[in-house]
Design an enzyme around this catalytic site. Structure first.
Site, short mmCIF file in Angstrom:
data_model
loop_
_atom_site.label_atom_id
_atom_site.label_comp_id
_atom_site.label_asym_id
_atom_site.label_seq_id
_atom_site.Cartn_x
_atom_site.Cartn_y
_atom_site.Cartn_z
N SER A 185 0.85 -1.19 0.00
CA SER A 185 0.00 0.00 0.00
C SER A 185 0.89 1.24 0.00
CB SER A 185 -0.88 -0.01 1.25
OG SER A 185 -1.30 1.31 1.56
N GLU B 38 -7.53 -10.49 -6.74
CA GLU B 38 -8.64 -9.56 -6.99
C GLU B 38 -8.79 -9.28 -8.48
OE1 GLU B 38 -6.65 -7.14 -3.72
OE2 GLU B 38 -8.57 -6.14 -3.96
#
Ligand code: ARG
Length: 459
Positions: free
Chosen positions: A278, A291
């Site tokens: 992140s 994902e």
């Protein structure tokens, strides 16, 4: 200005917008190798049947190889004015070999040409998909074999249901991808007919040899009806529907990996190679590949629906609508291959957290069914009564905030006096999975039987 392509009938060239909506070269250049293979087979057949001279056919076949090397070498200049790959190749062939190039299109139309090229392309893609599925199944088998006896919770409604083994869970995906593999093989067998020689729609008056071109291009046989041959896109739709089902499987597995890798589950650690960080939260390790697999599946479903919709109202035979088949299939194929490769990589690299799996396997009263089965087997209780007694024991444990094995014998007997110490033997998760030896069950010995069966199938 006269018209570069249809000079005879046309006085004026196309409007720029007409050219933009009509041209397919921007995407159908991906079929260059297939187009050239088809034309080379056609040229050889034209000579063998005496429709063109041997020397003309030889010039065509050589010239086509030159065109191919120019395209592969990146020196070929594609022209939008020439619409598509077929006209681009033919125009360049004319520059290279002169007038003989004009004889190549004898007894053929772009309608059977494009149907042939696209079939060859889809057939190659089915083969590539088969390879990718085999690799993924191989990776799952490695996981299954390593963890044939690791216990984990099995879920229904995503609520803990009964303990299962890690190997069993991996093998469930092997079954799914194994069916995808067989669908790919079925689709390939069914689509392997050659449209070349159907010409525009009605066949041709030239004495062509369709068996010869079919064989040269690796097809089983020539297609039997010329109208169908040029207007059939079932092979593309079967690829897309097969791809859609496979994509759905990939997406389900991706979803499990997202859940399993979360801090709340910690069932698996995905490798750094298939995770991202992140930009703000330093602790984060995100399952982006999973994902994206889950998300890319939307394109594949979309392509399937889009092409079904393109085809559904078309009268026989060819309509230009059918030019819209390729981008859908190309995009779906690219994304399916990417998703399969990413899943294979994740599966190969991931490590199951055995301790967390085992701890989770025992939580949530996961061996309640084993307890009920014990009451039936040892005390001779009818299953419905055993279900009821077990339910009371679960309620007792839940009230105490403990798990079933932590209830004392006295507490057990307060619910049913005949329960003995032996009941504790079936309450452990290892006992539970080891007992499920029915064919296809989760017992480690059954998992190993299935791993061995798949290894034999795959050779
Ligand atoms: N580019 C066309 C396609 O992809 C080739 C066939 C053209 N045929 C025709 N009758 N205009 O479908």
């Amino acid at each position: 200005t006269s018209n570069q392509m249809w000079g005879g009938r046309f006085a004026a060239g196309p409007d720029a917008i007409m050219e933009a909506i009509n041209a397919s070269i921007g995407f159908d250049k991906r079929m260059a190798a297939q187009d050239i293979a088809g034309s080379r087979a056609h040229a050889a057949m034209l000579a063998a049947t005496g429709i063109v001279s041997d020397s003309d056919a030889e010039a065509m076949r050589e010239g086509l190889l030159t065109v191919l090397s120019e395209i592969e070498g990146g020196t070929f200049e594609f022209s939008t004015a020439l619409e598509d790959i077929h006209m681009n190749v033919e125009a360049r062939l004319k520059e290279i070999i002169g007038d003989a190039a004009g004889r190549l299109h004898t007894g053929r139309s772009r309608n059977d040409q494009v149907a042939t090229d696209f079939r060859l392309w889809v057939r190659d893609q089915l083969d590539a998909t088969e390879g990718a599925l085999l690799a993924l199944i191989g990776a799952l088998l490695v996981q299954a074999e390593a963890g044939a006896d690791w216990v984990m919770p099995g879920f229904t409604h995503l609520q803990t249901a009964q303990p299962v083994t890690w190997g069993h869970h991996m093998m469930a995906y092997v079954e799914m991808f194994g069916r995808d593999l067989s669908r790919v093989r079925d689709a390939r067998a069914r689509m392997n007919e050659c449209p070349l020689g159907a010409a525009a729609l009605a066949g041709t008056s030239f004495p062509i040899d369709r068996e010869m071109t079919a064989k040269a291009l690796g097809f089983e046989r020539p297609s039997a009806n010329s109208l169908d041959a040029v207007s059939d896109r079932d092979f593309a739709l079967e690829f897309l529907s097969t791809a859609s089902i496979c994509a759905m499987h990939l997406s389900r597995m991706a979803e499990e990996l997202v859940i399993w890798s979360s801090a709340q589950f910690r069932f698996v650690a995905l490798s750094d190679r298939f995770s991202t960080g992140s930009s703000i939260m330093p602790q984060k390790k995100n399952p982006d590949a999973a994902e994206l697999i889950r998300a890319k599946i939307g394109r594949i479903f979309g392509a399937n629906v889009a092409l079904m919709t393109v085809m559904k109202g078309l009268p026989l035979a060819y309509s230009k609508d059918m030019q819209e088949d390729k981008e859908q299939v190309f995009d779906a194929a690219d994304n399916l291959m990417l998703a399969l490769a990413a899943m294979e990589g994740m599966v190969r690299d991931m490590s199951a957290n055995r301790d967390n799996l085992e701890a989770a396997a025992g939580s949530g009263f996961s061996t309640a069914t084993d307890l009920a089965d014990w009451l039936v087997r040892v005390l001779g209780m009818p299953f419905r009564e055993a279900h009821h007694v077990t339910g009371s024991l679960v309620a007792l444990a839940e009230g105490k905030g403990c798990d079933l094995p932590e209830l004392s014998l006295a507490e057990m007997q307060s619910v049913h006096g005949d329960i003995t110490q032996a009941v504790y033997d079936v309450l452990g998760v290892h006992n539970s999975v080891a007992s499920r030896t029915s064919y296809g069950g989760t017992a480690p010995e059954q998992v190993r039987v299935q791993v061995a069966r798949w290894k034999e199938i795959l050779g």
